[in-house]
Design an enzyme around this catalytic site. Sequence first.
Site, short mmCIF file in Angstrom:
data_model
loop_
_atom_site.label_atom_id
_atom_site.label_comp_id
_atom_site.label_asym_id
_atom_site.label_seq_id
_atom_site.Cartn_x
_atom_site.Cartn_y
_atom_site.Cartn_z
N LEU A 1 0.86 -1.17 0.00
CA LEU A 1 0.00 0.00 0.00
C LEU A 1 0.90 1.23 0.00
O LEU A 1 1.91 1.26 0.72
CB LEU A 1 -0.88 0.04 1.25
CG LEU A 1 -1.99 -1.00 1.38
CD1 LEU A 1 -2.67 -0.88 2.74
CD2 LEU A 1 -3.02 -0.87 0.27
N ASP A 2 0.55 2.25 -0.79
CA ASP A 2 1.38 3.44 -0.76
C ASP A 2 1.26 4.12 0.60
O ASP A 2 0.34 3.84 1.38
CB ASP A 2 1.02 4.39 -1.91
CG ASP A 2 -0.39 4.94 -1.82
OD1 ASP A 2 -0.66 5.69 -0.87
OD2 ASP A 2 -1.22 4.63 -2.70
N ALA A 3 2.17 5.02 0.90
CA ALA A 3 2.26 5.60 2.24
C ALA A 3 0.97 6.31 2.63
O ALA A 3 0.57 6.29 3.80
CB ALA A 3 3.44 6.56 2.32
#
Length: 243
Positions: free
Chosen positions: A107-109
């Site tokens: 998952l992106d930040a």
Amino acid sequence: MSTEEGIRLQKVLAQAGVASRRAAEDLIARRRVEVNGEVVREQGLRVDPARDVIRVDGKRIPPQRQHQYVVLNKPRGVVSTMDDPHGRRTVADFLGGRGRLFHVGRLDADTEGLLLLTNDGDFAQRMAHPSFEVPKTYVAEVAGQVTEATLKRLRDGVTLEDGPVSADRTKLMQRLEDRSLVRVTLHSGRNRVVRRMFEEVGHPVRKLSRIAIGPVRLGDLKSGAVRDLTREELGALLDLVKL
């Protein structure tokens, strides 16, 4: 499976927490147990729990765990790596003494929610491979008022810079004056794909959370908390990726 080698089936079921040995014998007698697709019709059958596919009432019973399979509710701002050269918080900060684990689809930040982690490399590779089409469900808060026509466009497919992509299912959960809440399910694991899809249809994402991967649901797991996959969840995922 074999009648001479391996471990007695009722012992395997008991070790897996399905039932006591006596109750397992009753399950077998009632023809509720399958091994490798065949209904078991005899007591005392010996199996190899690492290789034989065992089901009770159609549900996969995975072997005793030699690996870790962990669910993390990743907070926003945390990067999906075990270490970060820039000093940002990573998923390792939430895993305690579990050791080094692979993330199964990052998952992106800026995205929060359900992240699977494991030290089973074959499982991680299969879960990430597009050929197995493991569905993922997100809740997106997006700018503007999303219409049914826009939802249909997402299901019909949009073309991004790396090719066409479509949602399997969409549902408008809430629509306010300046924003909408949408649930979307899709198989694609491309980088930031949900954000890019909504950007393409004119509704930039403000907040994004993944709430499910296949049969695994985030439920009421608190942000930053971890839990092990249940036996039922792991069995269903092993079926999905044909392990």
